[in-house]
Write a protein that holds these residues in place. Structure first.
Motif, short mmCIF file in Angstrom:
data_model
loop_
_atom_site.label_atom_id
_atom_site.label_comp_id
_atom_site.label_asym_id
_atom_site.label_seq_id
_atom_site.Cartn_x
_atom_site.Cartn_y
_atom_site.Cartn_z
N ARG A 1 0.95 -1.21 -0.17
CA ARG A 1 -0.05 -0.09 -0.06
C ARG A 1 0.78 1.30 -0.17
NH1 ARG A 1 -2.01 1.90 4.52
NH2 ARG A 1 -1.90 -0.24 5.53
N ALA A 2 1.95 1.31 0.79
CA ALA A 2 2.91 2.44 0.92
C ALA A 2 3.63 2.46 -0.53
CB ALA A 2 3.73 2.09 2.15
N HIS A 3 3.99 1.45 -1.08
CA HIS A 3 4.74 1.44 -2.39
C HIS A 3 3.87 2.04 -3.47
CE1 HIS A 3 6.44 -0.19 -6.17
NE2 HIS A 3 7.60 -0.47 -5.37
N SER A 4 2.45 1.73 -3.48
CA SER A 4 1.53 1.98 -4.30
C SER A 4 1.42 3.50 -4.14
CB SER A 4 0.21 1.38 -4.16
OG SER A 4 -0.65 1.64 -5.26
N GLU A 5 1.28 4.05 -3.28
CA GLU A 5 1.26 5.58 -2.85
C GLU A 5 2.07 6.50 -3.63
OE1 GLU A 5 0.34 6.91 1.07
OE2 GLU A 5 -1.48 5.60 1.68
N VAL A 6 3.22 6.07 -3.64
CA VAL A 6 4.37 6.70 -4.52
C VAL A 6 4.42 6.11 -5.90
CG1 VAL A 6 6.81 7.02 -4.31
CG2 VAL A 6 5.46 6.73 -2.15
N PHE A 7 4.29 4.97 -6.09
CA PHE A 7 4.82 4.42 -7.53
C PHE A 7 3.54 3.87 -8.54
CE2 PHE A 7 8.40 3.55 -4.99
CZ PHE A 7 9.56 4.16 -5.82
N LYS A 8 2.39 4.29 -8.03
CA LYS A 8 0.95 3.99 -8.68
C LYS A 8 0.87 4.41 -10.07
CE LYS A 8 -3.92 2.90 -7.95
NZ LYS A 8 -4.93 2.81 -7.22
N SER A 9 1.37 5.61 -10.17
CA SER A 9 1.38 6.36 -11.80
C SER A 9 2.85 5.84 -12.44
CB SER A 9 1.09 7.67 -11.53
OG SER A 9 2.30 8.31 -10.95
N ILE A 10 3.74 5.45 -11.57
CA ILE A 10 5.08 5.02 -12.28
C ILE A 10 5.18 3.69 -12.71
CG2 ILE A 10 7.55 5.14 -12.05
CD1 ILE A 10 6.88 7.48 -9.74
N CYS A 11 4.57 3.11 -11.97
CA CYS A 11 4.54 1.25 -12.02
C CYS A 11 5.94 0.82 -12.47
CB CYS A 11 3.54 0.94 -13.23
SG CYS A 11 1.83 1.38 -12.54
N PRO A 12 6.95 1.00 -11.67
CA PRO A 12 8.29 0.38 -12.10
C PRO A 12 8.18 -1.14 -11.79
CG PRO A 12 8.25 1.18 -9.75
CD PRO A 12 7.03 1.41 -10.47
N ALA A 13 9.20 -1.93 -12.45
CA ALA A 13 9.50 -3.36 -12.21
C ALA A 13 9.53 -3.40 -10.79
CB ALA A 13 10.46 -3.91 -13.00
N SER A 14 8.97 -4.52 -10.19
CA SER A 14 9.27 -4.51 -8.51
C SER A 14 9.41 -5.96 -8.07
CB SER A 14 8.23 -3.67 -7.93
OG SER A 14 8.51 -3.80 -6.44
N THR A 15 9.90 -6.36 -6.93
CA THR A 15 10.04 -7.47 -6.38
C THR A 15 10.02 -7.45 -4.90
OG1 THR A 15 11.53 -8.15 -8.22
CG2 THR A 15 11.58 -9.60 -6.44
#
Length: 137
Positions: free
Chosen positions: A101-115
């Motif tokens: 949820r915290a990651h999404s608040e920052v990156f939702k519009s960027i959508c980097p590759a993530s693990t």
């Protein structure tokens, strides 16, 4: 955060955040090489060594991302240049939702590759999350 140049080029620089481990273990918070930036594993610890967000994976993740954002700014970048995040989580079955949820608040519009992976332990038992990040300008 302190910026230092590791070569004659202004595009090859590093940032120290003041973490006790950077000098002890010989690494930088972030390194810029030309248009690539690599951010070391970052935890929710202040320069004075205090853990932020005890028992709160969401708060730790938000604090970590603020440290990373300051390092990127020092290297003339921003979170919008993020291409990959790697997230290490203690007790992933309990903390994954809060971290995500915290990651999404920052990156939702960027959508980097993530693990996101579960780990047995981080450098201090109070730490629930550690994040690495790569950016391309």
């Amino acid at each position: 955060m302190e910026v230092f140049t590791s070569s004659p080029s202004p595009l090859n620089r590093s940032v120290l955040s003041g973490s006790e481990w950077e000098l002890r273990y010989g690494y930088s918070r972030a390194v810029r090489r030309e248009n690539h930036i690599f951010v070391s594993g970052t935890t929710a610890v202040t320069p004075e060594g205090n853990v932020v967000g005890l028992g709160d994976a969401f708060a730790q993740t938000k604090y970590i991302l603020s440290i990373i954002e300051r390092a990127l700014i020092k290297l003339e970048s921003s979170l919008s240049n993020t291409v990959r995040t790697r997230i290490y989580v203690q007790d992933i079955h309990v903390n994954a939702e809060a971290v995500g949820r915290a990651h999404s608040e920052v990156f939702k519009s960027i959508c980097p590759a993530s693990t996101m992976v579960g780990v047995v332990a981080l450098i201090k038992p109070e730490l629930l999350v550690e994040i690495e990040l790569d950016a391309v300008i």
